[in-house]
Design an enzyme around this catalytic site. Structure first.
Site: not given
Length: 266
Positions: A49, A60
């Protein structure tokens, strides 16, 4: 079927789950990040990814946020992600981008899809986009035969689970917990429950992310999912080593350990 589903099915036929590794492009610089992604492939990561930089990465945790912020300060652009995708594809692994929607929208959805395909990419994960408001992206992706990968979580309702599974191609991304990415002491029982619910909704391939950081955790998840997704634990190899070569060397070791963990769950 697609290059991504073909690879996942090949791996499943081997009696194991896939190891999927994430890194943001541009940390500590574009060249090093790309070499690190290729090193992951060489060390046992099956699918990579690529994370284009974004100023507000809401999913995140602090490690990825810091790395992305530094990448942006150094002028990294979305187009650099396509350079990384090409390098990964040339190294022999399927490459997907994991991108927040705003950079894709600003780039132009049809242009983004076309450039991703031209670079050898096979799909895109969109963590902040849901299928019910993502029709424009789904149409652009389908036109280029790109896989559209959406997220499900422990909080996903039955109705939305069916909707998300129906709109996903390649695999369904199951988050193992509520919260942001990062290293966790344990994956938790919720991961298996989310995977089971996705399967009940018709998902054929489910990959689990958020919190996996050790070979033991990778082996645990590999027992019930088609793929094990690791990001922060791999990125830490770069953030905790000021020398890029030392960081890539540490990354190779970590990727190999995780790959062994996945394979031990046969």
């Amino acid at each position: 079927m697609s290059a991504l589903t073909d690879r996942l099915d090949e791996i499943k036929a081997e009696g194991r789950a896939a190891l999927i590794g994430y890194l943001p492009v541009g940390y500590p610089d574009v060249d090093t990040s790309i070499r690190a992604m290729v090193a992951m492939v060489e060390s046992g990561v099956d699918i990579v990814e690529v994370g284009p930089p974004y100023s507000d990465p809401v999913l995140d945790g602090p490690v990825i946020q810091l790395a992305v912020a530094q990448a942006l300060e150094r002028g990294v652009r979305v187009s650099d992600a396509f350079t990384a995708v090409r390098a990964i594809s040339d190294a022999g692994a399927p490459a997907v981008v994991m991108s927040y929607f705003n950079p894709m929208l600003q780039y132009g959805l049809e242009r983004f899809a076309a450039d991703l395909v031209a670079a050898g990419g096979v799909g895109a994960i969109t963590p902040d986009l849901t299928p019910d408001v993502g029709e424009e992206w789904i149409a652009a992706a389908r036109q280029q035969d790109l896989d559209t990968i959406f997220l499900v979580a422990p909080s996903t309702t039955r109705e939305r689970m069916h909707m998300t599974v129906g709109a996903s191609r390649g695999f369904v991304y199951a988050t193992s917990l509520m919260g942001v990415t990062g290293v966790r002491a344990s994956v938790g029982e919720q991961a298996a429950r989310v995977v089971a619910q996705a399967r009940e909704a018709g998902a054929e391939r489910v990959c689990v992310g958020l919190g996996v950081s050790t070979p033991e955790q990778a082996a645990e998840v590999a027992q019930f999912a088609e793929g094990v997704i690791v990001g922060t634990a791999l990125l830490r190899c770069l953030t905790e080593n000021t020398d890029p070569e030392a960081g890539i060397a540490a990354l190779r070791i970590k990727a190999a350990e995780l790959a062994e963990g996945v394979r031990s769950a046969r």
